[in-house]
Design an enzyme around this catalytic site. Structure first.
Site, PDB file in Angstrom:
ATOM      1  N   SER A 185       0.886  -1.139  -0.038  1.00  0.00           N
ATOM      2  CA  SER A 185      -0.077  -0.078  -0.227  1.00  0.00           C
ATOM      3  C   SER A 185       0.727   1.298   0.135  1.00  0.00           C
ATOM      4  CB  SER A 185      -0.924  -0.118   1.089  1.00  0.00           C
ATOM      5  OG  SER A 185      -1.465   1.478   1.571  1.00  0.00           O
TER       6      SER A 185
ATOM      7  N   TYR B 152      -1.674  -1.187  10.620  1.00  0.00           N
ATOM      8  CA  TYR B 152      -1.892  -1.550   9.326  1.00  0.00           C
ATOM      9  C   TYR B 152      -0.908  -0.676   8.571  1.00  0.00           C
ATOM     10  CZ  TYR B 152      -3.617  -1.379   4.564  1.00  0.00           C
ATOM     11  OH  TYR B 152      -3.887  -1.564   3.235  1.00  0.00           O
TER      12      TYR B 152
HETATM   13  N1  LIG Z   1      -8.781  -0.721  -0.811  1.00  0.00           N
HETATM   14  C1  LIG Z   1      -7.625   0.310  -0.630  1.00  0.00           C
HETATM   15  O1  LIG Z   1      -8.040   1.406  -0.515  1.00  0.00           O
HETATM   16  C2  LIG Z   1      -6.304  -0.373  -0.529  1.00  0.00           C
HETATM   17  C3  LIG Z   1      -5.187   0.387  -0.601  1.00  0.00           C
HETATM   18  C4  LIG Z   1      -4.193  -0.041  -0.668  1.00  0.00           C
HETATM   19  C5  LIG Z   1      -3.810  -1.562  -0.386  1.00  0.00           C
HETATM   20  N2  LIG Z   1      -4.882  -2.328  -0.191  1.00  0.00           N
HETATM   21  C6  LIG Z   1      -4.606  -3.763   0.042  1.00  0.00           C
HETATM   22  O2  LIG Z   1      -5.336  -4.505  -1.013  1.00  0.00           O
HETATM   23  C7  LIG Z   1      -5.362  -5.613  -0.797  1.00  0.00           C
HETATM   24  C8  LIG Z   1      -6.709  -6.277  -1.111  1.00  0.00           C
HETATM   25  O3  LIG Z   1      -7.778  -5.358  -0.351  1.00  0.00           O
HETATM   26  P1  LIG Z   1      -9.158  -4.883  -0.786  1.00  0.00           P
HETATM   27  O4  LIG Z   1      -8.986  -3.444  -1.057  1.00  0.00           O
HETATM   28  O5  LIG Z   1      -9.241  -5.324  -2.492  1.00  0.00           O
HETATM   29  O6  LIG Z   1     -10.245  -5.158   0.135  1.00  0.00           O
HETATM   30  P2  LIG Z   1     -11.367  -6.038   0.169  1.00  0.00           P
HETATM   31  O7  LIG Z   1     -12.331  -5.716  -0.900  1.00  0.00           O
HETATM   32  O8  LIG Z   1     -12.101  -6.191   1.621  1.00  0.00           O
HETATM   33  O9  LIG Z   1     -10.888  -7.505  -0.293  1.00  0.00           O
HETATM   34  C9  LIG Z   1     -10.168  -8.368   0.754  1.00  0.00           C
HETATM   35  C10 LIG Z   1      -9.975  -9.664   0.370  1.00  0.00           C
HETATM   36  O10 LIG Z   1      -9.359 -10.563   1.169  1.00  0.00           O
HETATM   37  C11 LIG Z   1     -10.167 -11.753   1.731  1.00  0.00           C
HETATM   38  N3  LIG Z   1      -9.746 -11.854   3.175  1.00  0.00           N
HETATM   39  C12 LIG Z   1      -9.945 -10.968   4.172  1.00  0.00           C
HETATM   40  N4  LIG Z   1      -9.411 -11.418   5.455  1.00  0.00           N
HETATM   41  C13 LIG Z   1      -9.192 -12.723   5.238  1.00  0.00           C
HETATM   42  C14 LIG Z   1      -8.574 -13.927   5.910  1.00  0.00           C
HETATM   43  N5  LIG Z   1      -8.441 -13.874   7.199  1.00  0.00           N
HETATM   44  N6  LIG Z   1      -8.271 -15.039   5.423  1.00  0.00           N
HETATM   45  C15 LIG Z   1      -8.423 -15.117   3.704  1.00  0.00           C
HETATM   46  N7  LIG Z   1      -8.856 -14.115   3.055  1.00  0.00           N
HETATM   47  C16 LIG Z   1      -9.361 -12.995   3.728  1.00  0.00           C
HETATM   48  C17 LIG Z   1     -11.593 -11.348   1.543  1.00  0.00           C
HETATM   49  O11 LIG Z   1     -12.218 -12.402   1.404  1.00  0.00           O
HETATM   50  P3  LIG Z   1     -13.277 -13.073   2.634  1.00  0.00           P
HETATM   51  O12 LIG Z   1     -13.838 -12.119   3.320  1.00  0.00           O
HETATM   52  O13 LIG Z   1     -13.992 -14.189   1.857  1.00  0.00           O
HETATM   53  O14 LIG Z   1     -12.431 -13.870   3.196  1.00  0.00           O
HETATM   54  C18 LIG Z   1     -11.405 -10.510   0.297  1.00  0.00           C
HETATM   55  O15 LIG Z   1     -11.226 -11.422  -0.807  1.00  0.00           O
HETATM   56  C19 LIG Z   1      -4.962  -5.835   1.001  1.00  0.00           C
HETATM   57  O16 LIG Z   1      -3.951  -6.307   1.303  1.00  0.00           O
HETATM   58  C20 LIG Z   1      -5.103  -4.274   1.238  1.00  0.00           C
HETATM   59  O17 LIG Z   1      -4.455  -4.010   2.401  1.00  0.00           O
HETATM   60  C21 LIG Z   1      -6.012  -1.668  -0.364  1.00  0.00           C
END
Ligand SMILES: NC(=O)c1ccc[n+]([C@@H]2O[C@H](COP(=O)([O-])OP(=O)(O)OC[C@H]3O[C@@H](n4cnc5c(N)ncnc54)[C@H](OP(=O)(O)O)[C@@H]3O)[C@@H](O)[C@H]2O)c1
Length: 252
Positions: free
Chosen positions: A135, A148
């Site tokens: 991130s 985080y």
């Molecule tokens: N969105 C942002 O603004 C942003 C910015 C920078 C970086 N990121 C990073 O991008 C990555 C993806 O996040 P996203 O933004 O796409 O969020 P998201 O829509 O909440 O997706 C998170 C994914 O991770 C899975 N997950 C969550 N907890 C889990 C666990 N304990 N075991 C296995 N799977 C798990 C969820 O599926 P289930 O609920 O089915 O387990 C979901 O598929 C993360 O690493 C996040 O830190 C996000």
């Protein structure tokens, strides 16, 4: 034979965009997340490629090894590993539930590290690729999201070091550093309404940037011009000032 990509956090957001991207290129998929129903629905929607689903809570100790063993037992050869699953929590460290914060460390750091370790020998053998999702939070301390931001600093540092260690081996390591993105992350982290999350970008755009960087073997990719400037500024401004500015941007 089609190549296979393993994607963690495949059921929503950036991970699901990776699912769409890789399937459109004809890759077979191994998808990991907790929600079995969502995984089954995704599998159902792809008939012309092999989709293996693994419902696993990666924040549990031993879960990464179990995923590896399932893949080994099924004799699936992984060509690309995408460590994407992760979550954040907004709030003061002292106020936030310590079990949830520990789960975050388990998922964002430990599972990512262990999956990388278990799959690395075969990825080297297969001339494979690794993509770790960090991130823009990786570049500075994050008061109000202290754990985080620290987990993402780990992901960036670990990935850059590993890329260098493996520079003479036939595997590449890429680390994707997105800024605020429209996914379930904002709501799950309770960060919506903060100044930082005022203009999130599309997850499909972020995944495409990650895909292009992964395919070209680039080590670090920061999405968006402003985010690049922010990361650069964090590297030369005094750390205390950076922490104060970050707290202001994170506040609601
Ligand atoms: N969105 C942002 O603004 C942003 C910015 C920078 C970086 N990121 C990073 O991008 C990555 C993806 O996040 P996203 O933004 O796409 O969020 P998201 O829509 O909440 O997706 C998170 C994914 O991770 C899975 N997950 C969550 N907890 C889990 C666990 N304990 N075991 C296995 N799977 C798990 C969820 O599926 P289930 O609920 O089915 O387990 C979901 O598929 C993360 O690493 C996040 O830190 C996000």
């Amino acid at each position: 034979m089609n190549n296979t990509v393993l994607i963690t956090g495949a059921t929503s957001g950036i991970g699901y965009e990776f699912v769409k991207l890789f399937s459109s290129k004809g890759y077979n998929l191994v998808l990991v997340a907790r929600n079995q129903k969502k995984l089954e629905d995704i599998k159902q929607s792809y008939q012309d490629i092999n989709v293996t689903i693994i419902s696993k809570d990666l924040s549990q100790i031993g879960a990464a090894k179990e995923v590896y063993e399932i893949v080994e037992k099924a004799s699936i050869r992984i060509d690309i590993l995408i460590n994407n699953a992760g979550f954040g929590l907004f709030g003061e460290f002292i106020e936030l539930d310590i079990q949830k914060q520990s789960q975050m460390i388990q998922l964002n750091i430990r599972a990512l590290t262990e999956l990388t370790h278990y799959f690395l020998p075969s990825l080297i053998e297969n001339k494979g690729k690794i993509l770790n999702v960090a991130s823009t939070a990786a570049f500075q301390p994050g008061p109000l999201m202290a754990i985080y931001f620290a987990t993402k600093a780990y992901v960036l540092s670990f990935s850059e070091a590993l890329a260098e260690e493996l520079s003479d081996r036939s595997v590449t390591v890429t680390v994707l550093c997105p800024g605020p993105t429209k996914t379930n992350f904002g709501q799950a982290a309770n960060i919506e309404g903060s100044k930082l999350f005022s203009r999130p970008v599309d997850a499909s755009w972020v995944a495409k940037k990650g895909y292009n960087a992964l395919m070209s073997g680039k080590t670090v990719v920061i999405t968006g011009g402003l985010n690049k400037v922010g990361a650069l500024a964090s590297s030369f401004l005094p750390r205390k000032l950076v922490a104060k500015m970050t707290k202001f941007i994170l506040s609601k």
